[in-house]
Design a protein around this motif. Structure first.
Motif, PDB file in Angstrom:
ATOM      1  N   UNK A   1       0.811  -1.217   0.000  1.00 14.94           N
ATOM      2  CA  UNK A   1       0.000   0.000   0.000  1.00 14.94           C
ATOM      3  C   UNK A   1       0.846   1.269   0.000  1.00 14.94           C
ATOM      4  N   UNK A   2       2.165   1.136   0.105  1.00 16.19           N
ATOM      5  CA  UNK A   2       3.055   2.298   0.180  1.00 16.19           C
ATOM      6  C   UNK A   2       3.324   2.843  -1.216  1.00 16.19           C
ATOM      7  N   UNK A   3       3.544   4.158  -1.293  1.00 15.85           N
ATOM      8  CA  UNK A   3       3.856   4.793  -2.575  1.00 15.85           C
ATOM      9  C   UNK A   3       5.159   4.234  -3.149  1.00 15.85           C
ATOM     10  N   UNK A   4       6.113   3.952  -2.268  1.00 21.40           N
ATOM     11  CA  UNK A   4       7.384   3.382  -2.701  1.00 21.40           C
ATOM     12  C   UNK A   4       7.821   2.348  -1.680  1.00 21.40           C
ATOM     13  N   UNK A   5       8.198   1.179  -2.161  1.00 27.96           N
ATOM     14  CA  UNK A   5       8.712   0.111  -1.309  1.00 27.96           C
ATOM     15  C   UNK A   5       9.590  -0.791  -2.162  1.00 27.96           C
ATOM     16  N   UNK A   6      10.440  -1.553  -1.504  1.00 29.73           N
ATOM     17  CA  UNK A   6      11.282  -2.526  -2.199  1.00 29.73           C
ATOM     18  C   UNK A   6      11.246  -3.821  -1.402  1.00 29.73           C
ATOM     19  N   UNK A   7      11.154  -4.927  -2.122  1.00 28.11           N
ATOM     20  CA  UNK A   7      11.180  -6.249  -1.510  1.00 28.11           C
ATOM     21  C   UNK A   7      12.220  -7.053  -2.268  1.00 28.11           C
ATOM     22  N   UNK A   8      13.141  -7.657  -1.534  1.00 29.07           N
ATOM     23  CA  UNK A   8      14.153  -8.513  -2.133  1.00 29.07           C
ATOM     24  C   UNK A   8      14.208  -9.825  -1.371  1.00 29.07           C
ATOM     25  N   UNK A   9      14.199 -10.932  -2.113  1.00 29.59           N
ATOM     26  CA  UNK A   9      14.205 -12.231  -1.451  1.00 29.59           C
ATOM     27  C   UNK A   9      15.248 -13.127  -2.095  1.00 29.59           C
ATOM     28  N   UNK A  10      15.985 -13.823  -1.243  1.00 37.02           N
ATOM     29  CA  UNK A  10      16.926 -14.855  -1.682  1.00 37.02           C
ATOM     30  C   UNK A  10      16.627 -16.108  -0.856  1.00 37.02           C
ATOM     31  N   UNK A  11      17.399 -17.150  -1.071  1.00 37.38           N
ATOM     32  CA  UNK A  11      17.205 -18.379  -0.287  1.00 37.38           C
ATOM     33  C   UNK A  11      17.544 -18.144   1.187  1.00 37.38           C
ATOM     34  N   UNK A  12      18.311 -17.089   1.482  1.00 36.14           N
ATOM     35  CA  UNK A  12      18.769 -16.830   2.846  1.00 36.14           C
ATOM     36  C   UNK A  12      18.017 -15.737   3.589  1.00 36.14           C
ATOM     37  N   UNK A  13      17.355 -14.851   2.875  1.00 30.64           N
ATOM     38  CA  UNK A  13      16.744 -13.711   3.561  1.00 30.64           C
ATOM     39  C   UNK A  13      15.644 -13.065   2.735  1.00 30.64           C
ATOM     40  N   UNK A  14      14.859 -12.259   3.444  1.00 34.88           N
ATOM     41  CA  UNK A  14      13.853 -11.396   2.833  1.00 34.88           C
ATOM     42  C   UNK A  14      14.137  -9.998   3.375  1.00 34.88           C
ATOM     43  N   UNK A  15      14.392  -9.051   2.489  1.00 35.48           N
ATOM     44  CA  UNK A  15      14.653  -7.670   2.899  1.00 35.48           C
ATOM     45  C   UNK A  15      13.536  -6.784   2.360  1.00 35.48           C
ATOM     46  N   UNK A  16      13.110  -5.832   3.179  1.00 34.87           N
ATOM     47  CA  UNK A  16      12.034  -4.921   2.803  1.00 34.87           C
ATOM     48  C   UNK A  16      12.451  -3.501   3.164  1.00 34.87           C
ATOM     49  N   UNK A  17      12.235  -2.573   2.237  1.00 40.34           N
ATOM     50  CA  UNK A  17      12.466  -1.150   2.491  1.00 40.34           C
ATOM     51  C   UNK A  17      11.115  -0.451   2.380  1.00 40.34           C
ATOM     52  N   UNK A  18      10.720   0.227   3.442  1.00 47.06           N
ATOM     53  CA  UNK A  18       9.451   0.953   3.479  1.00 47.06           C
ATOM     54  C   UNK A  18       9.646   2.265   4.232  1.00 47.06           C
ATOM     55  N   UNK A  19       8.707   3.205   4.075  1.00 46.49           N
ATOM     56  CA  UNK A  19       8.777   4.411   4.899  1.00 46.49           C
ATOM     57  C   UNK A  19       8.796   4.032   6.383  1.00 46.49           C
TER      58      UNK A  19
END
Length: 128
Positions: free
Chosen positions: A30-48
């Motif tokens: 629902x955020x205007x800008x966000x990033x989601x990155x997933x690998x076999x080892x981790x899930x990273x999320x950038x949000x306000x």
């Protein structure tokens, strides 16, 4: 390389770390800008930063430079040029790339120093 323009976003962001099998919270989308990155080892999320997530770890207080694009895939050295300038100024970054452009996050307490270093190295800095 021609003079490059970077736009500073006014928003403050947080970087979250999750286990790779964690569900992705619907509020993220629902955020205007966000990033989601997933690998076999981790899930990273950038949000306000105002978005509260139940993450393993959260790193708050990041500001974002957007490389004004779109940037073609044939263009080389863009991220290297920005990150090298900031590394020379001893500023750590968190870099994200999309199909059209690159985003470079720096800690908010280093933003003024980053802007000074980038301008000194012939980058044009604008507000987003």
């Amino acid at each position: 390389m021609a003079r490059m323009t970077l736009a500073v976003h006014s928003q403050v962001y947080s970087i979250h770390s999750f286990s790779p099998d964690a569900p992705i919270a619907p509020v993220i989308f629902q955020q205007e800008m966000f990033f989601v990155g997933k690998t076999k080892d981790e899930l990273s999320v950038v949000v306000p930063t105002h978005v509260t997530l139940d993450s393993i770890e959260e790193e708050r207080g990041w500001r974002c430079f957007e490389v004004i694009g779109p940037l073609g895939f044939s263009m080389t050295g863009i991220l290297s040029s920005v990150s090298g300038t900031l590394a020379d100024a001893e500023i750590s970054i968190f870099a994200i790339s999309t199909f059209d452009t690159d985003y470079i996050l720096v800690k908010k307490d280093k933003l003024a120093k980053a802007i000074t270093a980038l301008k000194k190295n012939n980058f044009i800095i604008t507000e987003y």
